[in-house]
Design an enzyme around this catalytic site. Sequence first.
Site, short mmCIF file in Angstrom:
data_model
loop_
_atom_site.label_atom_id
_atom_site.label_comp_id
_atom_site.label_asym_id
_atom_site.label_seq_id
_atom_site.Cartn_x
_atom_site.Cartn_y
_atom_site.Cartn_z
N SER A 368 68.37 97.33 113.68
CA SER A 368 69.62 97.24 112.86
C SER A 368 70.87 97.04 113.96
O SER A 368 70.89 97.87 114.79
CB SER A 368 69.90 98.22 111.91
OG SER A 368 70.93 98.31 111.33
N LYS A 394 75.04 90.01 102.42
CA LYS A 394 75.94 88.80 102.14
C LYS A 394 75.71 88.79 100.37
O LYS A 394 76.49 87.92 99.94
CB LYS A 394 75.61 87.44 102.54
CG LYS A 394 73.93 87.10 102.33
CD LYS A 394 73.65 85.73 102.78
CE LYS A 394 72.44 85.39 102.51
NZ LYS A 394 72.08 84.13 103.04
N LYS A 436 84.63 82.97 101.54
CA LYS A 436 84.84 84.31 100.87
C LYS A 436 85.70 85.31 101.46
O LYS A 436 86.15 86.24 100.75
CB LYS A 436 83.56 85.08 100.26
CG LYS A 436 83.01 84.05 99.15
CD LYS A 436 81.42 84.82 98.92
CE LYS A 436 80.70 83.94 97.85
NZ LYS A 436 80.48 82.52 98.09
N LYS A 448 83.78 90.61 105.28
CA LYS A 448 83.81 89.48 106.56
C LYS A 448 85.14 89.05 107.00
O LYS A 448 85.09 88.65 108.18
CB LYS A 448 83.01 88.28 105.98
CG LYS A 448 81.86 88.49 105.40
CD LYS A 448 80.68 88.87 106.45
CE LYS A 448 80.35 87.61 107.26
NZ LYS A 448 79.46 87.90 108.42
N VAL A 482 72.13 80.36 95.10
CA VAL A 482 72.11 80.10 93.87
C VAL A 482 70.90 79.14 93.51
O VAL A 482 70.37 79.31 92.63
CB VAL A 482 73.29 79.36 92.98
CG1 VAL A 482 73.68 78.16 93.81
CG2 VAL A 482 73.26 79.59 91.60
#
Length: 658
Positions: A368, A394, A436, A448, A482
């Site tokens: 990580s 995300k 975003k 972000k 999506v």
Amino acid sequence: MKNLKELFKQRIFRTLMLVAFDIVTILACFYISFFLTIKIFYKNIFWGNFSNLALASFSIVALVVVFLFIFQTYKVVWHFAKPGHYFKMVAAIVCSILLFGILDSTWWKLLSRAFYDFTQNQIAYITTFPVYCLLMFSTTFAFVFLRIGYQTLMTLKYDKTIIERKKGKLRTMIIGAGFTGNHVLDELNLNNSQYSPICFLDDDVSLVNGIINNIVVAGKIEHIKDYCDKFDIDLIIFAIPSLVGKRRSEILKECSETGRKLKVIPPLSEIIEQDSFVTQMRDVNIVDLLGREQIKFEKQGIKDYVAGKTVMVTGGGGSIGSELCRQIATFEPKRIVIVEVYENCAYSIQQEMIRRNIKFDFEVEILSVTDYDKVEEIYKQYHPEIVFHAAAHKHVPLMETNPEEAVKNNVFGTLNVVRLADKYKVEKFILISTDKAVNPTNVMGATKRCCEMILQTMSKKSQHTKFAAVRFGNVLGSNGSVIPLFKKQIENGGPVTVTHKDIIRYFMTIPEAVSLVLQAGAYAESGETFVLDMGEQVKIVTLAENLIRAMGYTPYEQIDIKFTGLRPGEKLYEELLMGEEGLRKTANDKIFIGQQIDIEENSFYKNLEEMRAICNTNDKTDVVNKLKELVPTFKHDEEQFNKMQEHTKQIMLEFTKK
């Protein structure tokens, strides 16, 4: 497997055989017509010159064959001939015999003398008017009769084959009769698969009406719907991997509107050479239906800074990270190092690279990015010269309920790899950001934006590393996007859930997104934020409707679409620039640079350290409040946030009771 050269030879052989058959037929009709004419009209004629008779017969043969070629009758597959094809054949025969008659009435007389009328002591010419009429009638009758007979026999045989194939198999149409389509057909026949190939469609007129391995090229692609109905097609396979952009999406939309199931051979950039086409065949996805040309990038500039370098990709097993590895592999790097926390994703891209027979080192490290010491070991071991940072949480709804985890991974993970990049003198560091991050209304977007701010502050201090961020919209087909959700809902019979009927988004393909990232690396100099011109935003409901059709269903009838309402932190539309940012052009007219916004560095890093302490307490509300201090443009809906928290607690409580 047959290749195109062999197919061409087959077509030449078939044409030559048909020409030979026609020559025999014309000669037979000529001599029959001639001797019948003598018998009926010229009983006293006695022939005297066989050579002239032969010359006349071969002359008419040559004219008929030439006109048959001129009218393109030898390109017709008579098994599937239509009235228009027969009309062309008759026209060729009539024109050739009329021309022969014209020539015969002038200079051709000298060549066609063969008989003498001894009673009148004068020459009688071979080709008189009765001969013309009888020859025209007999040749036309013979050609039409023989071809109709052949068509009838082949249709009976073909229909029997189709009936046998239909049993338990999907009646399949292949779009594209070229190299790939031919190989797909061979693989389907060889593997005795669930697919029963019935016909091809292709826009190449030289292939239309040809036969490939007993499968006809029935017509042009523009008539997909008609041929689907004619042949009762169950499945369409799109087999033109070289076709990309607008024309590809147009054809696939036409295929999806037929209501048949649709499979595609991936574009050339996605094909693995060692694997068969059929094993790589996939369902159509919304990337295929995007409806705009793929954005092109300058490859030479990318190769100049990637070739011969050690490149590290964090989050290298994800959608963006794995595509980064694929594209970087084409620019001859010295080594690619994947840093990934999910071993299954890392294993998948590792095996793909092995199948590609790469000529450079490819290393996978499971860790990580939040583990500073472990990340530093990787920097020490491999000394990467280029770093692409794609590791991040995300998923917007999940990060709303787990803001402390979003901050730990996105913010402090980025801080780790950025500081170490400067410490170990990395040449270029590229951050994967998102639209975003602009005036964020959710936790993920705020984290972000915080990452972008870290990059900007580090770029001012670093003497060795060129930092840059790349900001783009939704990536079609990426993990958690999506589209995979829509596909699963469709496969389960619906309904497809869309949050709002008016919600719109910028969309780009995974290859486009990655090409932007790589191109940004070529332009990176001092903390820039690169933005892609992605054209117009697209309605999510339109994407849902197109995907439903592509999977063989009718929207709102077979598969319903339901609107569930906007989720916490979700906007009706996304932005690519903040109000304070302007745009500066680059050498690529699709890539722009957002101007940097001044950041008070001391205050920013003080708040970061305070945020670290808050994250360790796991107090979600305090984490969100601190994010607002770190990112002044963060506009979070507290009421929606609290509702989301309560909803999550209720679900967990009900799950515990069960």
